[in-house]
Scaffold this motif. Structure first.
Motif, PDB file in Angstrom:
ATOM      1  N   LEU A  30      38.768  45.139  40.280  1.00 14.74           N
ATOM      2  CA  LEU A  30      38.491  44.659  38.937  1.00 14.74           C
ATOM      3  C   LEU A  30      36.986  44.640  38.708  1.00 14.74           C
ATOM      4  N   ARG A  59      42.874  39.976  32.570  1.00 17.02           N
ATOM      5  CA  ARG A  59      43.483  40.384  33.832  1.00 17.02           C
ATOM      6  C   ARG A  59      43.224  39.382  34.947  1.00 17.02           C
ATOM      7  N   THR A  60      42.511  38.323  34.645  1.00 14.11           N
ATOM      8  CA  THR A  60      42.290  37.232  35.605  1.00 14.11           C
ATOM      9  C   THR A  60      42.463  35.924  34.829  1.00 14.11           C
ATOM     10  N   ARG A  92      45.288  49.172  43.457  1.00 12.50           N
ATOM     11  CA  ARG A  92      45.420  48.657  42.086  1.00 12.50           C
ATOM     12  C   ARG A  92      46.690  47.819  41.948  1.00 12.50           C
ATOM     13  N   THR A 144      46.327  39.451  38.772  1.00 13.27           N
ATOM     14  CA  THR A 144      46.771  39.460  37.377  1.00 13.27           C
ATOM     15  C   THR A 144      48.155  38.830  37.237  1.00 13.27           C
TER      16      THR A 144
END
Ligand code: ADP
Length: 193
Positions: free
Chosen positions: A58, A88-89, A144, A152
């Protein structure tokens, strides 16, 4: 319409995000695309972004917020947005909620697209064989997917607790996924009284 798409790599965020944006007449804000554009532009920041993306890590939260915030502010003023790949966090989710509050808007839905890792990996490898992205390599894909699961994934319960989660099986043809998203959204946005 203000919603976000929460999904592992290969689940079809980009495809569904474009369709949702066209249908609802709002901007599709794809975090990965905006960050890749910034990386292309070069400079110190661009090189930092490119290095994270190449590894499948990320990009640091503050960099993401600096790149994404202007697009979100502008889209909010024009009627809404489909956020694809942001937040995404948990720290990004908190920052996004604060930004929305500052703009006087709220997020209406978080659409979670899920599919088995084997399916996601195969889709990304297929895309790679058709001249896909530099991060569509077996080892980077695996990383990923791990990043999604570890960092995530916790956003799924976060939005579920807030009552705005719509979970959709993404292991179906694109039109079926679109139909399931629409069905989930109408259940959420127009709750029966
Ligand atoms: P995918 O979901 O297939 O990985 P994206 O284009 O959404 O594709 O993201 C590609 C890469 O861009 C990620 O691996 C990460 O390096 C970076 N990225 C995208 N969105 C974010 C985000 N919200 N926070 C941090 N990094 C991000």
């Amino acid at each position: 319409m203000r919603l976000l798409l929460l999904a592992p790599p290969g689940a079809g965020k980009g495809t569904q995000g474009e369709r949702l944006a066209a249908r609802h007449g709002v901007r599709h804000i794809a975090a990965g695309d905006l960050l890749r554009a910034e990386a292309q532009a070069g400079g110190l920041l661009g090189r930092e972004i490119a290095a994270h993306q190449a590894r499948g890590d990320l990009v640091p939260d503050q960099v993401v917020l600096d790149v994404l915030t202007p697009a979100v502010v502008e889209a909010a003023a024009r009627g809404g947005y489909i956020l694809d790949g942001f937040p995404r966090t948990l720290a990004q989710a908190t920052a996004a909620a604060e930004l929305a509050a500052r703009l006087g808007v709220t997020l209406q839905a978080a659409v979670y697209l899920y599919a088995p890792d084997t399916v996601l990996t195969q889709r990304l490898l297929d895309r790679a064989s058709q001249g896909g992205r530099a991060d569509d390599r077996a080892d980077v894909i695996r990383h990923r997917l791990e990043v999604f699961a570890g960092t995530t994934g916790p956003l799924v319960p976060y939005y579920k607790e807030r009552g705005i989660l719509v979970a959709v099986d993404a292991d179906q043809p694109p039109d079926s996924v679109t139909a399931d998203i629409q069905a989930g959204l109408s259940g959420l946005l127009l709750p029966r009284s």
